[in-house]
Design an enzyme around this catalytic site. Structure first.
Site, PDB file in Angstrom:
ATOM      1  N   LYS A  65      -8.333 -50.719   0.189  1.00 16.18           N
ATOM      2  CA  LYS A  65      -7.841 -50.177  -1.290  1.00 16.18           C
ATOM      3  C   LYS A  65      -6.440 -49.822  -1.068  1.00 16.18           C
ATOM      4  O   LYS A  65      -5.586 -50.534  -0.491  1.00 16.18           O
ATOM      5  CB  LYS A  65      -8.652 -48.829  -1.498  1.00 16.18           C
ATOM      6  CG  LYS A  65     -10.232 -49.282  -1.344  1.00 16.18           C
ATOM      7  CD  LYS A  65     -11.095 -48.017  -1.978  1.00 16.18           C
ATOM      8  CE  LYS A  65     -12.527 -48.427  -1.890  1.00 16.18           C
ATOM      9  NZ  LYS A  65     -13.386 -47.568  -2.306  1.00 16.18           N
TER      10      LYS A  65
ATOM     11  N   ASN B 247     -12.498 -52.431   3.392  1.00 11.83           N
ATOM     12  CA  ASN B 247     -11.549 -52.622   1.983  1.00 11.83           C
ATOM     13  C   ASN B 247     -10.627 -51.365   2.081  1.00 11.83           C
ATOM     14  O   ASN B 247     -11.202 -50.290   1.887  1.00 11.83           O
ATOM     15  CB  ASN B 247     -12.696 -52.521   0.730  1.00 11.83           C
ATOM     16  CG  ASN B 247     -11.892 -52.384  -0.437  1.00 11.83           C
ATOM     17  OD1 ASN B 247     -10.827 -52.671  -0.429  1.00 11.83           O
ATOM     18  ND2 ASN B 247     -12.573 -51.992  -1.605  1.00 11.83           N
TER      19      ASN B 247
ATOM     20  N   GLU C  91     -14.116 -50.468  -8.755  1.00 13.97           N
ATOM     21  CA  GLU C  91     -12.863 -49.767  -9.207  1.00 13.97           C
ATOM     22  C   GLU C  91     -12.221 -50.666 -10.254  1.00 13.97           C
ATOM     23  O   GLU C  91     -11.607 -50.242 -10.962  1.00 13.97           O
ATOM     24  CB  GLU C  91     -12.275 -49.385  -8.122  1.00 13.97           C
ATOM     25  CG  GLU C  91     -12.819 -48.169  -7.467  1.00 13.97           C
ATOM     26  CD  GLU C  91     -12.515 -47.939  -5.850  1.00 13.97           C
ATOM     27  OE1 GLU C  91     -11.401 -48.662  -5.070  1.00 13.97           O
ATOM     28  OE2 GLU C  91     -13.318 -47.318  -5.352  1.00 13.97           O
TER      29      GLU C  91
END
Ligand code: PGA
Length: 253
Positions: free
Chosen positions: A12, A10, A97
């Site tokens: 992000k 991931n 998140e």
């Protein structure tokens, strides 16, 4: 029940198109083992260039989120059909998140996952407790509530990612005992929501400061079927070291 492990990166809000392409070219030039399955989730803007590079390779491509509607007035969001148009076959939903910084809930996470699945994507369904919840002894209760929101999903297009919030990006990983306990609990809940057979096939990934130095200890656990990796997935060397650790664990080493 043999589940093929999955190592997912991931990224992000890291790596624009150029950097994504450079990373993927370097990754593809490595001698990677056949198992585990390998998935990368770049930012939306880098998906088209990544899809081109990955054509014909075994590395899978996913998005970091997806909206539940097909189209409409949802500024900043992306529909599942827009992802499939690019050849994207996976989408992360409900990352902590997104939950903590963008107000996402169990309800919206399951809506996003349902839309992803309806379009043919596999949903990587994230959940996990905060430090406060763990310290107050609420971990299993929180996991139960979060996983129950997945009850209407299709278990054959579902991967669950257990990511204790206190371990994400902190360098502090769950101990093998903590991870195995949470994963076994989640699998048992999945069996109740779906069936024993379905639960035995669902991959449950561990996420939270997974890195080469702790990968073997976590990935060898019987209910840990791979990892969702943030920081350590941004570097080709550490990401491929984790992929190799998963292969060793799958081979019983
Ligand atoms: P981390 O992130 O590996 O940097 O802790 C994991 C995640 O958020 O998926």
């Amino acid at each position: 029940m043999a589940r093929t492990p999955l190592i997912a990166g991931n990224w992000k809000m890291n790596k624009g198109p150029e950097e994504s392409v450079a990373f993927l070219e370097a990754l593809l030039s490595q001698e990677l083992p056949e198992a585990p399955d390998v998935l990368v989730c770049p930012p939306y803007i880098s998906l088209p260039a990544s899809a081109m590079i990955l054509t014909g390779s075994s590395v899978l491509l996913g998005a970091q989120s997806v909206h539940w509607e097909e189209s409409g007035a949802f500024t900043g969001e992306i529909a599942a059909s827009m992802l499939t148009e690019l050849g994207v076959e996976w989408a992360i939903v409900g990352h902590s998140e997104r939950r903590a910084l963008f107000g996402e809930s169990d309800a919206s996470t399951s809506q996003r996952a349902a839309a992803a699945q309806a379009a043919g994507l596999v949903a990587v369904y994230c959940l996990g407790e905060t430090l406060e919840q763990r310290e107050q002894g609420q971990t299993m209760q929180v996991l139960e509530q979060q996983v129950s929101a997945a009850r209407d999903l299709n278990p054959t297009r579902l991967v669950v990612a257990y990511e204790p919030v206190w371990a994400i990006g902190t360098g502090l990983n769950a101990t093998p005992d903590q991870a195995q306990e949470a994963h076994a609990f989640l699998r048992q809940r999945l069996a109740t929501l779906f069936s024993d057979e379905a639960a035995a096939k669902i991959r449950i990934l561990y996420g939270g400061s997974l890195k080469p130095s702790n990968a073997h200890d976590l990935l060898r656990l019987s209910d840990v079927d791979g990892g969702l990796i943030g920081g350590a997935s941004l570097d080709v060397q550490s990401f491929s070291d984790i992929i190799r650790a998963a292969a060793d664990c799958a081979a019983g080493a």
